[in-house]
Design an enzyme around this catalytic site. Sequence first.
Site, PDB file in Angstrom:
ATOM      1  N   ASP A  44      72.239  16.863   5.590  1.00 53.46           N
ATOM      2  CA  ASP A  44      71.646  17.980   6.322  1.00 53.46           C
ATOM      3  C   ASP A  44      72.763  18.814   6.957  1.00 53.46           C
ATOM      4  O   ASP A  44      73.413  18.378   7.903  1.00 53.46           O
ATOM      5  CB  ASP A  44      70.692  17.464   7.408  1.00 53.46           C
ATOM      6  CG  ASP A  44      69.954  18.611   8.065  1.00 53.46           C
ATOM      7  OD1 ASP A  44      68.969  19.092   7.471  1.00 53.46           O
ATOM      8  OD2 ASP A  44      70.384  19.068   9.145  1.00 53.46           O
ATOM      9  N   TYR A  49      76.971  24.848  11.861  1.00 52.44           N
ATOM     10  CA  TYR A  49      77.718  23.645  12.267  1.00 52.44           C
ATOM     11  C   TYR A  49      79.226  23.829  12.051  1.00 52.44           C
ATOM     12  O   TYR A  49      80.024  23.030  12.527  1.00 52.44           O
ATOM     13  CB  TYR A  49      77.219  22.390  11.531  1.00 52.44           C
ATOM     14  CG  TYR A  49      75.734  22.099  11.744  1.00 52.44           C
ATOM     15  CD1 TYR A  49      75.033  22.693  12.791  1.00 52.44           C
ATOM     16  CD2 TYR A  49      75.035  21.247  10.894  1.00 52.44           C
ATOM     17  CE1 TYR A  49      73.675  22.453  12.975  1.00 52.44           C
ATOM     18  CE2 TYR A  49      73.674  21.000  11.086  1.00 52.44           C
ATOM     19  CZ  TYR A  49      73.002  21.610  12.117  1.00 52.44           C
ATOM     20  OH  TYR A  49      71.661  21.367  12.308  1.00 52.44           O
ATOM     21  N   LYS A  78      71.086  25.720   6.211  1.00 55.50           N
ATOM     22  CA  LYS A  78      70.196  26.562   7.032  1.00 55.50           C
ATOM     23  C   LYS A  78      70.758  27.972   7.207  1.00 55.50           C
ATOM     24  O   LYS A  78      71.958  28.159   7.415  1.00 55.50           O
ATOM     25  CB  LYS A  78      70.000  25.923   8.416  1.00 55.50           C
ATOM     26  CG  LYS A  78      69.578  24.458   8.326  1.00 55.50           C
ATOM     27  CD  LYS A  78      69.215  23.835   9.646  1.00 55.50           C
ATOM     28  CE  LYS A  78      69.074  22.334   9.491  1.00 55.50           C
ATOM     29  NZ  LYS A  78      70.339  21.612   9.616  1.00 55.50           N
ATOM     30  N   HIS A 111      66.876  28.566  10.183  1.00 63.51           N
ATOM     31  CA  HIS A 111      67.276  27.643  11.260  1.00 63.51           C
ATOM     32  C   HIS A 111      66.399  27.795  12.512  1.00 63.51           C
ATOM     33  O   HIS A 111      65.918  26.803  13.057  1.00 63.51           O
ATOM     34  CB  HIS A 111      68.756  27.902  11.596  1.00 63.51           C
ATOM     35  CG  HIS A 111      69.466  26.726  12.168  1.00 63.51           C
ATOM     36  ND1 HIS A 111      70.779  26.442  11.912  1.00 63.51           N
ATOM     37  CD2 HIS A 111      69.055  25.747  13.005  1.00 63.51           C
ATOM     38  CE1 HIS A 111      71.136  25.346  12.544  1.00 63.51           C
ATOM     39  NE2 HIS A 111      70.105  24.905  13.222  1.00 63.51           N
ATOM     40  N   SER A 167      62.031  25.901  10.507  1.00 65.62           N
ATOM     41  CA  SER A 167      62.472  24.964  11.547  1.00 65.62           C
ATOM     42  C   SER A 167      62.153  25.541  12.914  1.00 65.62           C
ATOM     43  O   SER A 167      62.022  26.764  13.071  1.00 65.62           O
ATOM     44  CB  SER A 167      63.978  24.729  11.410  1.00 65.62           C
ATOM     45  OG  SER A 167      64.435  23.795  12.359  1.00 65.62           O
ATOM     46  N   ASN A 168      62.045  24.645  13.896  1.00 67.15           N
ATOM     47  CA  ASN A 168      61.927  25.050  15.303  1.00 67.15           C
ATOM     48  C   ASN A 168      60.771  26.020  15.527  1.00 67.15           C
ATOM     49  O   ASN A 168      60.924  27.010  16.248  1.00 67.15           O
ATOM     50  CB  ASN A 168      63.245  25.691  15.775  1.00 67.15           C
ATOM     51  CG  ASN A 168      64.379  24.688  15.798  1.00 67.15           C
ATOM     52  OD1 ASN A 168      64.258  23.620  16.394  1.00 67.15           O
ATOM     53  ND2 ASN A 168      65.476  24.994  15.125  1.00 67.15           N
ATOM     54  N   GLY A 219      66.483  11.499  20.860  1.00 67.37           N
ATOM     55  CA  GLY A 219      66.153  12.268  22.058  1.00 67.37           C
ATOM     56  C   GLY A 219      67.384  12.844  22.717  1.00 67.37           C
ATOM     57  O   GLY A 219      68.142  13.619  22.113  1.00 67.37           O
ATOM     58  N   SER A 282      73.917   0.861  10.008  1.00 62.08           N
ATOM     59  CA  SER A 282      72.696   0.280  10.604  1.00 62.08           C
ATOM     60  C   SER A 282      71.576   1.325  10.703  1.00 62.08           C
ATOM     61  O   SER A 282      70.397   0.985  10.551  1.00 62.08           O
ATOM     62  CB  SER A 282      72.987  -0.364  11.959  1.00 62.08           C
ATOM     63  OG  SER A 282      73.325   0.626  12.900  1.00 62.08           O
ATOM     64  N   ASN A 283      71.914   2.603  10.935  1.00 67.68           N
ATOM     65  CA  ASN A 283      70.865   3.628  11.022  1.00 67.68           C
ATOM     66  C   ASN A 283      70.129   3.811   9.689  1.00 67.68           C
ATOM     67  O   ASN A 283      69.042   4.397   9.649  1.00 67.68           O
ATOM     68  CB  ASN A 283      71.448   4.978  11.454  1.00 67.68           C
ATOM     69  CG  ASN A 283      71.895   4.997  12.908  1.00 67.68           C
ATOM     70  OD1 ASN A 283      71.597   4.084  13.672  1.00 67.68           O
ATOM     71  ND2 ASN A 283      72.629   6.031  13.296  1.00 67.68           N
TER      72      ASN A 283
HETATM   73  P1  NAD Z   1      70.641  12.275  16.721  1.00 70.05           P
HETATM   74  O1  NAD Z   1      69.318  11.999  17.350  1.00 70.05           O
HETATM   75  O2  NAD Z   1      70.906  11.890  15.338  1.00 70.05           O
HETATM   76  O3  NAD Z   1      71.696  11.636  17.730  1.00 70.05           O
HETATM   77  C1  NAD Z   1      73.052  11.690  17.544  1.00 70.05           C
HETATM   78  C2  NAD Z   1      73.687  11.004  18.755  1.00 70.05           C
HETATM   79  O4  NAD Z   1      73.249   9.660  18.847  1.00 70.05           O
HETATM   80  C3  NAD Z   1      75.186  11.002  18.651  1.00 70.05           C
HETATM   81  O5  NAD Z   1      75.706  11.292  19.917  1.00 70.05           O
HETATM   82  C4  NAD Z   1      75.509   9.581  18.236  1.00 70.05           C
HETATM   83  O6  NAD Z   1      76.701   9.143  18.754  1.00 70.05           O
HETATM   84  C5  NAD Z   1      74.348   8.774  18.806  1.00 70.05           C
HETATM   85  N1  NAD Z   1      73.994   7.640  17.916  1.00 70.05           N
HETATM   86  C6  NAD Z   1      73.912   7.652  16.575  1.00 70.05           C
HETATM   87  N2  NAD Z   1      73.524   6.445  16.105  1.00 70.05           N
HETATM   88  C7  NAD Z   1      73.378   5.635  17.189  1.00 70.05           C
HETATM   89  C8  NAD Z   1      73.007   4.287  17.339  1.00 70.05           C
HETATM   90  N3  NAD Z   1      72.738   3.517  16.292  1.00 70.05           N
HETATM   91  N4  NAD Z   1      72.954   3.785  18.600  1.00 70.05           N
HETATM   92  C9  NAD Z   1      73.225   4.569  19.658  1.00 70.05           C
HETATM   93  N5  NAD Z   1      73.582   5.867  19.586  1.00 70.05           N
HETATM   94  C10 NAD Z   1      73.663   6.402  18.352  1.00 70.05           C
HETATM   95  O7  NAD Z   1      70.888  13.814  17.015  1.00 70.05           O
HETATM   96  P2  NAD Z   1      71.206  15.160  16.327  1.00 70.05           P
HETATM   97  O8  NAD Z   1      72.564  15.188  15.745  1.00 70.05           O
HETATM   98  O9  NAD Z   1      70.817  16.180  17.344  1.00 70.05           O
HETATM   99  O10 NAD Z   1      70.126  15.272  15.154  1.00 70.05           O
HETATM  100  C11 NAD Z   1      70.381  14.784  13.869  1.00 70.05           C
HETATM  101  C12 NAD Z   1      70.616  15.924  12.880  1.00 70.05           C
HETATM  102  O11 NAD Z   1      69.501  16.794  12.885  1.00 70.05           O
HETATM  103  C13 NAD Z   1      71.796  16.857  13.222  1.00 70.05           C
HETATM  104  O12 NAD Z   1      73.038  16.287  12.951  1.00 70.05           O
HETATM  105  C14 NAD Z   1      71.436  18.055  12.401  1.00 70.05           C
HETATM  106  O13 NAD Z   1      71.773  17.836  11.039  1.00 70.05           O
HETATM  107  C15 NAD Z   1      69.917  18.115  12.566  1.00 70.05           C
HETATM  108  N6  NAD Z   1      69.495  19.026  13.664  1.00 70.05           N
HETATM  109  C16 NAD Z   1      68.819  20.150  13.320  1.00 70.05           C
HETATM  110  C17 NAD Z   1      68.443  21.057  14.308  1.00 70.05           C
HETATM  111  C18 NAD Z   1      67.682  22.295  13.947  1.00 70.05           C
HETATM  112  O14 NAD Z   1      67.659  23.244  14.775  1.00 70.05           O
HETATM  113  N7  NAD Z   1      67.047  22.366  12.798  1.00 70.05           N
HETATM  114  C19 NAD Z   1      68.757  20.809  15.669  1.00 70.05           C
HETATM  115  C20 NAD Z   1      69.436  19.628  15.974  1.00 70.05           C
HETATM  116  C21 NAD Z   1      69.793  18.743  14.973  1.00 70.05           C
END
Ligand code: NAD
Length: 322
Positions: A44, A49, A78, A111, A167-168, A219, A282-283
């Site tokens: 994604d 970015y 996007k 986006h 999106s959004n 979150g 793990s994710n």
């Molecule tokens: P996310 O919810 O994936 O969280 C990322 C954060 O969580 C990082 O700080 C990371 O260090 C931490 N993390 C990751 N794995 C963890 C684990 N196993 N345990 C504890 N902490 C952990 O957040 P995100 O990056 O906001 O969202 C994911 C993706 O979604 C983005 O990278 C992007 O590609 C997309 N996104 C899209 C929009 C949009 O406007 N369409 C907005 C935000 C994000």
Amino acid sequence: MENIELKPSGQLMPTLGFGFWKVPNPMCKDIVVKAVKAGYRLLDCASDYGNEAEVGDGIKAVLDQGLITRKDLFVTSKLWCTHHRKEHVKVALKRTLADLGLDYLDLYIIHFPICVKYVPIEERYPPGFYYDGVGPKPIIDPVPYQETWQAMEELVDEGLVKNIGVSNMAAALLMDVLSYARIKPAVLQIELHPYCTRNQLVRFAQENDVAITAYSSFGDASYQSIGMVKEGKDFVSLLNHNTVLNICDQVERTPAQVLLRWAVQRGCAVIPKSASDQRIVSNAQLFDFNLSESQMDSLNDLNINLHFNDPDKYLGYPIFGN
Ligand code: NAD
């Protein structure tokens, strides 16, 4: 690995993807390789970015190493808010394709439903929200969403993208898009986690064959790291919430896996981001356990309609406003 069928094209979208927002440029290439080795089949990306060229280096590496074929990789990007006018949409896509080193995208998403004054790519890239690059206020350019959508449809006609999405957005705007779309949106990508469950929107989209991709599944975690939110009286960090931790004990999984599984069991795709080798692996381990109905219910009960990514908070532009 599970997939979601995108109704407009019949293409399968992997339920698990890797998100590249805030992945530091020098790490992108290696992370693409690690993610593909860990089983991620969807990347994604977004012009905003600022790391598509480096993600492109990673895509080249996984293809050259024979780790995956192009047709088994699903690449999303996007369209940014400066490029909503019909004459700018293809220009933006062409730059994204060049950076990623691809001749087509699997999915191209608008986006935000926010159009700001055009900034040519040669002047500043990625341009961000502010015309002068500084702010504090964006200059809104009121382009009808329909104009942008029709330009997106032409990209499908030309074979430059396989699917287009949004999106959004809240339900009313999605209803509007569905009313005129010649090619229906394949995907709606939204912030989705137990503090922001968006039940009505998810139900309406899925009933209309628009697949949901959940972003920011953890979150506040993503927003704490850039100082956008602070844990306080309004919420405790979702990854540390007692309800989540209790379920972790019951299913013997990490908080991150429980939160991702919650979205997957709602029929949504997920795109977690991490820069840690261990968490990247793990994710991705989401498909060999289930949450019970009561575990799902207790996560749903955490809803407080809390958007961490709310443009009203950083632009004063209330796209989710009542
Ligand atoms: P996310 O919810 O994936 O969280 C990322 C954060 O969580 C990082 O700080 C990371 O260090 C931490 N993390 C990751 N794995 C963890 C684990 N196993 N345990 C504890 N902490 C952990 O957040 P995100 O990056 O906001 O969202 C994911 C993706 O979604 C983005 O990278 C992007 O590609 C997309 N996104 C899209 C929009 C949009 O406007 N369409 C907005 C935000 C994000």
